[in-house]
Design an enzyme around this catalytic site. Structure first.
Site, PDB file in Angstrom:
ATOM      1  NE  ARG A  51      -1.709   1.941   3.515  1.00 53.16           N
ATOM      2  CZ  ARG A  51      -1.381   1.292   4.627  1.00 53.16           C
ATOM      3  NH1 ARG A  51      -1.885   0.103   4.892  1.00 53.16           N
ATOM      4  NH2 ARG A  51      -0.529   1.821   5.488  1.00 53.16           N
ATOM      5  CE1 TYR A 104     -17.561  10.860 -15.575  1.00 53.21           C
ATOM      6  CE2 TYR A 104     -16.040  11.104 -13.731  1.00 53.21           C
ATOM      7  CZ  TYR A 104     -16.892  10.326 -14.479  1.00 53.21           C
ATOM      8  OH  TYR A 104     -17.095   9.013 -14.134  1.00 53.21           O
ATOM      9  CG  ASP A 176      -9.835  15.730 -15.285  1.00 45.88           C
ATOM     10  OD1 ASP A 176      -9.085  15.105 -16.069  1.00 45.88           O
ATOM     11  OD2 ASP A 176     -10.878  15.246 -14.819  1.00 45.88           O
ATOM     12  CE  LYS A 201     -12.814   7.471 -18.365  1.00 46.31           C
ATOM     13  NZ  LYS A 201     -12.597   7.473 -16.927  1.00 46.31           N
TER      14      LYS A 201
END
Length: 381
Positions: A51, A104, A176, A201
């Site tokens: 982690r 978005y 973004d 994406k």
């Protein structure tokens, strides 16, 4: 690899040094949750628990930083996990955010349904209107959140002007860069504080992995975000990191083909009698065409348009497409079609961010463009 190397050279080689033991050209997948320590507190190469850090994730983070022209990259389990880490790391109850009025839907949901309950409020503004952004800022504003181009209306923000005008304010500018990708636009070079991606994406590029990324230059800011990345734990596993890193290597080649195809499709739609409006920065009549031409290498692979016959016709078009796959997400090698009002942006229904109900969004893939145009032509009839 030199820091001044070209984009594709950095994308292929950053984080990809051959394995010193075996000579493997591609970094291995370190499928481990924990690492043997050389004595109590004696970390081997700085790793103790996956982690907190994993060599496969480190390779991806180095590549993310290199392609965005930043010094620090952080990988997350999704784009929204990356966004949430920014909010939690930098904001407190009572703070205020300025956001795009066509952001978005998932980002809007995070602000409206999560951060707002935590005591952080927001003001949506047209992100291409610098005066409106400045007017929306108050003494409580800590973040100006920029998407450029926006999802799904492809609005382009003038980063140089916005960041210059906001320099007098004590706040962070977050960009973004998912739609543009670092191949087409690098916001840190324009003075942005933080760049965020849904690596699901274009960076991953093959619709086979979910992830997010944050890139910054400032050391202290990087430490703050890394603390929250580890403390909140929204990190990608080794295999997801490896897949995303692999995708990044071909980003430039894929984006050029995405752009080639999108330009042809936008021109086709712009002349079609069943299309009332096309949203694509590469069209000369787009309101932000000149800004996009100055700020971006090319105009991207996303195209949105409004059906002249209304909502049901737009939905029917999505159902009739055959080469375009009806699906959410974007940025993969295959072309996707969707109805934002009922799919990706349903969370914005009834709000200031509600999208037109006759809107169709295309993620233009890298297939043969004649097949894509023929598919849209038959679906529009």
């Amino acid at each position: 690899m030199h820091a001044d190397s070209g984009f594709s050279t950095r994308a292929i080689h950053a984080g990809s040094e051959p394995d010193p033991v075996t000579g493997a050209v591609i970094p291995p997948i370190y499928a481990t949750s924990t690492f043997k320590q050389d004595g109590v507190g004696g970390l081997r190469q700085g790793y103790d628990y996956s982690r907190s850090g994993n060599p496969t994730r480190t390779a991806l983070e180095q590549c993310l930083a290199a392609v965005e022209g930043g010094r620090h990259g952080l990988a997350f389990a999704s784009g929204l996990a990356a966004e949430d880490a920014i909010i939690r790391a930098l904001l407190k109850p009572g703070d205020h955010i300025v956001i795009p009025d066509d952001a978005y839907g998932g980002t809007f949901r995070l602000f409206d349904k999560v951060a707002k309950r935590w005591g952080v409020d927001y003001t949506p503004v047209p992100i291409s209107d610098t005066a409106a952004i400045l007017a929306a800022c108050t003494d409580r504003t800590r973040l100006v959140w920029v998407e450029t181009p926006t999802n799904p209306l492809l609005t382009v923000a003038d980063l140089d002007t916005i960041i210059e005008q906001l320099a007098q304010h004590d706040l962070y500018v977050v960009v973004d860069n998912t739609f543009a990708t670092p191949y087409l636009q690098q916001p840190l070079r324009h003075g942005a504080d933080i760049v965020v991606h849904s690596t699901t994406k274009y960076l991953g590029g093959h619709s086979d992995v979910v992830g997010g990324g944050v890139i910054v230059d400032d050391d202290e800011l990087a430490d703050t975000l890394a603390f929250h990345q580890n403390s909140m734990g929204g990190v990608p596993g080794p295999f997801d990191s490896w897949l995303t890193h692999r995708g990044l290597k071909t980003l430039a080649a894929r984006m050029d083909r995405h752009c080639d195809n999108a330009e042809r499709i936008a021109s086709f739609l712009n002349e079609h009698s069943k299309v009332s409006q096309v949203y694509y920065p590469g069209l000369t009549d787009h309101p932000s065409h000149d800004v996009a031409k100055r700020q971006m290498r090319r105009f991207g692979g996303m195209v949105s348009f409004r059906h002249a016959d209304g909502e049901e016709a737009a939905v029917d078009l999505c159902d009739r497409a055959k080469v375009f796959t009806l699906a959410e997400s974007l940025g993969g090698v295959e072309s996707l079609i969707e109805h934002p009002g009922r799919m990706t942006h349903a969370s914005a229904e009834g709000s200031e961010l509600e999208v037109p109900n006759d809107l169709v969004r295309l993620s233009v893939g890298i297939e043969d463009v004649e097949d894509l145009i023929g598919d849209l032509d038959q679906a529009l009839k």
